[in-house]
Design an enzyme around this catalytic site. Structure first.
Site, short mmCIF file in Angstrom:
data_model
loop_
_atom_site.label_atom_id
_atom_site.label_comp_id
_atom_site.label_asym_id
_atom_site.label_seq_id
_atom_site.Cartn_x
_atom_site.Cartn_y
_atom_site.Cartn_z
CB SER A 75 -13.75 22.10 -18.44
OG SER A 75 -13.92 23.11 -19.39
CG HIS B 192 -10.06 24.17 -22.12
ND1 HIS B 192 -10.43 23.03 -22.79
CD2 HIS B 192 -11.06 24.44 -21.25
CE1 HIS B 192 -11.62 22.63 -22.37
NE2 HIS B 192 -12.02 23.47 -21.43
CB ALA C 215 -16.72 19.43 -17.43
#
Ligand SMILES: O=P(O)(O)O[C@@H]1C[C@H](O)[C@@H](CO)O1
Length: 303
Positions: free
Chosen positions: A50, A81, A133
């Site tokens: 992300s 994305h 992330a």
């Protein structure tokens, strides 16, 4: 109807445990489609987490293919994305980048999340760099830290959602693969050396990533449980891709960007959110990209 009639009808309605799984031949078909769309023959794959899709912008001489145009591929549904494969050159290494990944919380089966990994294997990829992330539960970690993943805790897998469930096709790998060496030690060492060489200091971490299913961020009690179980950070991806990559014999490097500190106190009023995750991704994009590009360069030199 006698007893035998009942038995034969049971046989014809036998359920299949292959519901979510594609055959080796179907994977071959995907690979043929991709090979017809690009002249690149990558030896290395990168999955962008992300806010980290900018990694794909480092590539030169690119060919991009939308997930929508690839047979059997899921599509990306999460903001941040993009949803395409980008083939190209990075520091003289032929690579393929997943600009957008698939998550369990989007509703995909675990088996389907990792379809691209097997496609990469058949394309000739030997090494995969998986980025994500995550939120930190290690009290020493800070927002913006970059953690080299030395191990993971696959919480969904431990309670019955593992991408290797179902019949095993030995052409991919063994029925009972070991994961104690899932994160390649030499790649970890290389990444550490590269990171220190390009100026990382205390913001470089090495730790354990815990996968949770999401899409909810953690309750205070869940965050505390993650820490007690041995996690340094928690996120909603990576484990299925790493498991499938290791199963089919790829070398794996995992890198996590700490985008938030997971709340572990009951007297706090703030809450995490996806915008913050994407924002920190953008802020640290340059460092992440530099690290990945330099690691790829060194892998290229070793080949
Ligand atoms: O794809 P990754 O794991 O980097 O994305 C993380 C987990 C969730 O998808 C999202 C939460 O903000 O970021």
């Amino acid at each position: 109807m006698d007893a035998l009639d009942g038995m034969s009808s049971r046989k014809t309605t036998r359920p299949t445990c292959e519901q979510f799984r594609h055959s080796f031949e179907e994977y071959d078909h995907i690979v043929n489609v991709l090979r017809a769309s690009t002249g690149h023959r990558p030896s290395l794959a990168i999955i962008c987490g992300s806010g980290l899709g900018g990694l794909a912008d480092l590539l030169t001489d690119t060919d991009s293919i939308e997930y929508d145009d690839i047979p059997f591929f899921p599509i990306s549904t999460v903001h941040g994305h993009v949803g395409r494969l980008v083939f190209g050159m990075l520091n003289e290494v032929s690579v393929v980048c997943m600009q957008g990944r698939f998550h369990f919380y989007e509703g995909w089966a675990m088996q389907n999340i990792a379809i691209p990994v097997r496609v990469f294997k058949l394309l000739g990829v030997q090494t995969i760099i998986v980025t994500n992330a995550s939120g930190a539960v290690n009290p020493d970690y800070k927002v913006g830290d970059i953690m080299l993943i030395k191990d993971h805790i696959n919480l969904p897998g431990m309670i019955g959602a593992n991408p290797l469930m179902g019949l095993n096709d030995a052409r991919w790998g063994p029925r009972f693969p070991a994961l104690s060496l899932a994160y390649d030690r030499q790649l970890l060492q290389l990444a550490r050396k590269v990171a220190l060489g390009i100026g990382f200091g205390e913001d470089l971490r090495e730790g354990v990533y815990m996968m949770v299913s999401g899409p909810t961020f953690e309750t205070v009690a869940e965050a505390r449980a993650g820490r007690i179980l041995g996690a340094d950070c928690m996120g909603m991806s990576t484990a299925p891709e790493v498991i499938v990559a290791k199963h089919c014999g790829m070398r794996v490097l995992g890198i996590s960007l700490i985008t938030n500190i997971i709340i572990q106190q009951y007297d706090r009023d703030d809450e995490p959110n996806h915008q913050e995750v994407l924002m920190i991704g953008q802020q640290r994009a340059a460092n992440m990209q530099l690290l990945v590009a330099e690691v790829v360069k060194q892998i290229g030199h070793q080949a």
